[in-house]
Motif scaffolding. Structure first.
Motif, PDB file in Angstrom:
ATOM      1  N   ILE A  18      -6.533  90.642  31.069  1.00 18.83           N
ATOM      2  CA  ILE A  18      -7.417  91.640  30.443  1.00 18.83           C
ATOM      3  C   ILE A  18      -6.822  93.035  30.624  1.00 18.83           C
ATOM      4  O   ILE A  18      -6.752  93.823  29.681  1.00 18.83           O
ATOM      5  N   VAL A  76     -13.397  95.825  32.425  1.00 16.15           N
ATOM      6  CA  VAL A  76     -12.879  94.478  32.706  1.00 16.15           C
ATOM      7  C   VAL A  76     -14.050  93.508  32.878  1.00 16.15           C
ATOM      8  O   VAL A  76     -14.060  92.418  32.304  1.00 16.15           O
ATOM      9  N   LYS A  77     -15.045  93.929  33.648  1.00 17.44           N
ATOM     10  CA  LYS A  77     -16.228  93.071  33.854  1.00 17.44           C
ATOM     11  C   LYS A  77     -16.937  92.780  32.525  1.00 17.44           C
ATOM     12  O   LYS A  77     -17.391  91.656  32.291  1.00 17.44           O
ATOM     13  N   THR A 132      -7.480  85.943  32.446  1.00 18.49           N
ATOM     14  CA  THR A 132      -7.573  86.374  33.841  1.00 18.49           C
ATOM     15  C   THR A 132      -7.784  87.887  33.860  1.00 18.49           C
ATOM     16  O   THR A 132      -7.590  88.571  32.850  1.00 18.49           O
ATOM     17  N   GLU A 133      -8.152  88.408  35.028  1.00 20.70           N
ATOM     18  CA  GLU A 133      -8.310  89.867  35.128  1.00 20.70           C
ATOM     19  C   GLU A 133      -7.009  90.572  34.760  1.00 20.70           C
ATOM     20  O   GLU A 133      -7.009  91.584  34.055  1.00 20.70           O
ATOM     21  N   GLY A 142     -16.488  87.060  27.448  1.00 18.66           N
ATOM     22  CA  GLY A 142     -15.742  85.804  27.384  1.00 18.66           C
ATOM     23  C   GLY A 142     -16.614  84.642  27.834  1.00 18.66           C
ATOM     24  O   GLY A 142     -16.665  83.592  27.181  1.00 18.66           O
ATOM     25  N   ALA A 143     -17.319  84.844  28.962  1.00 18.23           N
ATOM     26  CA  ALA A 143     -18.195  83.791  29.491  1.00 18.23           C
ATOM     27  C   ALA A 143     -19.287  83.457  28.482  1.00 18.23           C
ATOM     28  O   ALA A 143     -19.593  82.289  28.226  1.00 18.23           O
ATOM     29  N   LEU A 147      -9.949  88.263  23.094  1.00 20.05           N
ATOM     30  CA  LEU A 147     -10.736  87.049  23.365  1.00 20.05           C
ATOM     31  C   LEU A 147     -10.542  85.997  22.276  1.00 20.05           C
ATOM     32  O   LEU A 147     -10.650  84.797  22.543  1.00 20.05           O
ATOM     33  N   ASN A 193     -10.360  82.708  27.693  1.00 16.77           N
ATOM     34  CA  ASN A 193     -10.663  82.766  29.129  1.00 16.77           C
ATOM     35  C   ASN A 193      -9.569  83.520  29.874  1.00 16.77           C
ATOM     36  O   ASN A 193      -8.826  82.938  30.662  1.00 16.77           O
ATOM     37  N   GLN A 220     -14.992  90.181  30.701  1.00 15.46           N
ATOM     38  CA  GLN A 220     -15.191  88.872  31.354  1.00 15.46           C
ATOM     39  C   GLN A 220     -16.567  88.299  30.991  1.00 15.46           C
ATOM     40  O   GLN A 220     -16.703  87.106  30.714  1.00 15.46           O
ATOM     41  N   TYR A 221     -17.577  89.171  30.991  1.00 17.36           N
ATOM     42  CA  TYR A 221     -18.944  88.766  30.638  1.00 17.36           C
ATOM     43  C   TYR A 221     -18.970  88.220  29.210  1.00 17.36           C
ATOM     44  O   TYR A 221     -19.529  87.154  28.942  1.00 17.36           O
TER      45      TYR A 221
END
Lengths: 289, 167
Positions: B126, B144-145, B122-123, B151-152, B115, B120, B148-149
């Motif tokens: 990651i 992965v989720k 992509t899947e 990162g957000a 990160l 940001n 993503q969490y």
């Protein structure tokens, strides 16, 4: 698993490192990224009495173009090659190859010099170097000497490097426009050695005639192998389905894979043929764009 | 012959006398008693021993302690700040990114660098990014989720739903 005891040295200059290598002779090993050597030491396959860590020597990590030559320092990490914007433009083959080498953490440590100096036909850079007609620079007590890649790999884990010499740089001629290159290796999983791998660089003139071709093969021969007959099958004529098939056929015939857990000899020969075709097409697509 | 090294681990400087053959992971676990860094395969395959060395994720089972001389190390114990979970730790907690937890420290340190380089991803990025970390429980989807969490959260974007998906 813990390596056998050794004396550790971390010289601050190339001359100091070379002097140590001369002093300790065959009992010394060079520590670069360490990701081939340290696993072997942990398994006690390698038991050097002296480890010369060259990571503290400045000026050995660089990627630059000078006078038509791409120069890569031996300590350049795989991750740096993978993410280099300069290489992506002119030598996308490096991005192809490095992203298939081990995994991100290993690529943060592993170096291109170590990958080549290890002399392992299963490593990916040797085939790429053959395709790109690289020159290896070895620095020893008498200074630098250049070794053409075709004279570098001698046998199983054997290279032209002499005791007291350090692989310090790789020099690659920057090809003319109309050139494309590509690499792919078939692997069973991330971090595996290649079932087979193929590196291709092709130059086409304005009429679509092949003026230069380099093809290197990974892990299908005791030493990294140049597919010389395949190169000749392409050079001097327009690229055609027939010449590509011929090149693929020769490569699958001229390699010497052994049957192992990754597949039978026959299977690997067929993979080599298929990958030669695919990589020629990919290199040509890049040459045309 | 012992070598004297100075390393900064999670912001604390240590000067140690070590055998050159001491692996970095053993220095961390057995000399400094920071046992959050795990030894899984001991062959640089599984990523359980991943730490940050000068900000780069590396497998500490395949690096010598002497190679860390003068460098800075972050282990899982140094990820939370002032008792607050990092976005990644929170992401793993909220998204069930772990079952047994053995791979989690390595996953979190690897994802920290991922990160940092690519805020940001992509899947696919990651999944390639954690290709050197094996998890035998989760099937990776929730990892992965979790990334993503995180990162957000770090970007200040709206947080993705943490509701489990039944597929």
């Amino acid at each position: 698993m813990i390596p056998q005891s050794f004396q550790y040295e971390s010289p601050g200059s190339l001359s100091e490192a070379i002097a140590m290598l001369q002093q300790y002779g065959e009992d010394a090993k060079i520590l670069s990224g360490g990701h081939s050597l340290i696993p072997m030491m942990k398994l006690r396959f390698a038991t050097p009495e002296y480890l010369i860590d060259i990571n503290g020597i400045p000026g050995l990590s660089f990627i630059k173009e000078e006078n038509g030559i791409l120069r890569i320092g031996a300590l350049t990490r795989e991750a740096d090659l993978e993410h280099s914007d300069f290489l992506k433009k002119k030598f996308p083959i490096f991005s192809d190859a490095t992203k298939l080498i081990a995994d991100p953490q290993v690529r943060n440590m592993g170096t291109i010099g170590g990958n080549i100096a290890h002399g392992d036909a299963a490593n990916d850079h040797p085939a790429v170097m053959l395709a790109l007609n690289a020159t290896i620079v070895a620095t020893g007590p008498d200074g630098e000497r250049e070794i053409p890649i075709d004279e570098f790999f001698f046998g199983f884990y054997m290279t032209a490097l002499q005791h007291g010499e350090i692989l310090t740089e790789i020099r690659i001629p920057v090809p003319p426009s109309g050139t494309g290159n590509a690499y792919y290796k078939m692997e069973r999983k991330v971090g595996d050695y290649a079932t087979a791998g193929v590196a291709v660089q092709i130059t086409l003139d304005d009429n679509g005639v092949v003026t230069a071709a380099g093809i290197g093969l990974t892990n299908v021969n005791p030493v990294p192998l140049r597919a010389a007959r395949s190169e000749q099958a392409l050079i001097g004529k327009p690229l055609s389905e027939a010449s590509i098939n011929e090149a693929a056929q020769y490569a699958s015939e001229d390699c010497n894979p052994s049957s192992d857990l990754r597949g039978s000899e026959e299977y690997k020969r067929s993979i080599v043929g298929t990958l030669v075709k695919r990589m020629i097409h990919q290199a040509v697509n890049r040459a045309n764009n | 012959m012992l070598k004297q090294i100075t390393v900064t681990v999670n912001g604390v400087q240590h000067t140690l006398e070590v055998e050159p053959r001491l692996l970095l992971v053993h220095m961390i676990r057995e000399v400094l008693n920071l046992t959050g860094t795990h030894i899984g395969c001991d062959t640089s395959s599984c990523g359980a021993c991943t730490i940050l060395l000068d900000g780069k994720s590396i497998k500490s089972c395949t690096v010598l302690a002497v190679q860390a001389n003068g460098k800075s190390i972050t282990t899982i114990e140094g990820v939370a700040q002032n008792g607050e979970l990092s976005p990644l730790q929170e992401g793993f907690k909220e998204n069930h990114g772990l079952h047994c937890g053995f791979c989690t420290p390595g996953m979190i340190l690897r994802a920290t660098e991922l990160l940092a380089n690519n805020p940001n991803p992509t899947e696919e990025e990651i999944r390639w990014g954690i290709a050197g970390n094996l998890c035998r429980c989760t099937g990776y989807n929730n990892i992965v989720k979790a990334i993503q969490y995180a990162g957000a959260k770090m970007r200040g974007d709206e947080l993705p739903s943490t509701e489990p998906e039944f597929v």
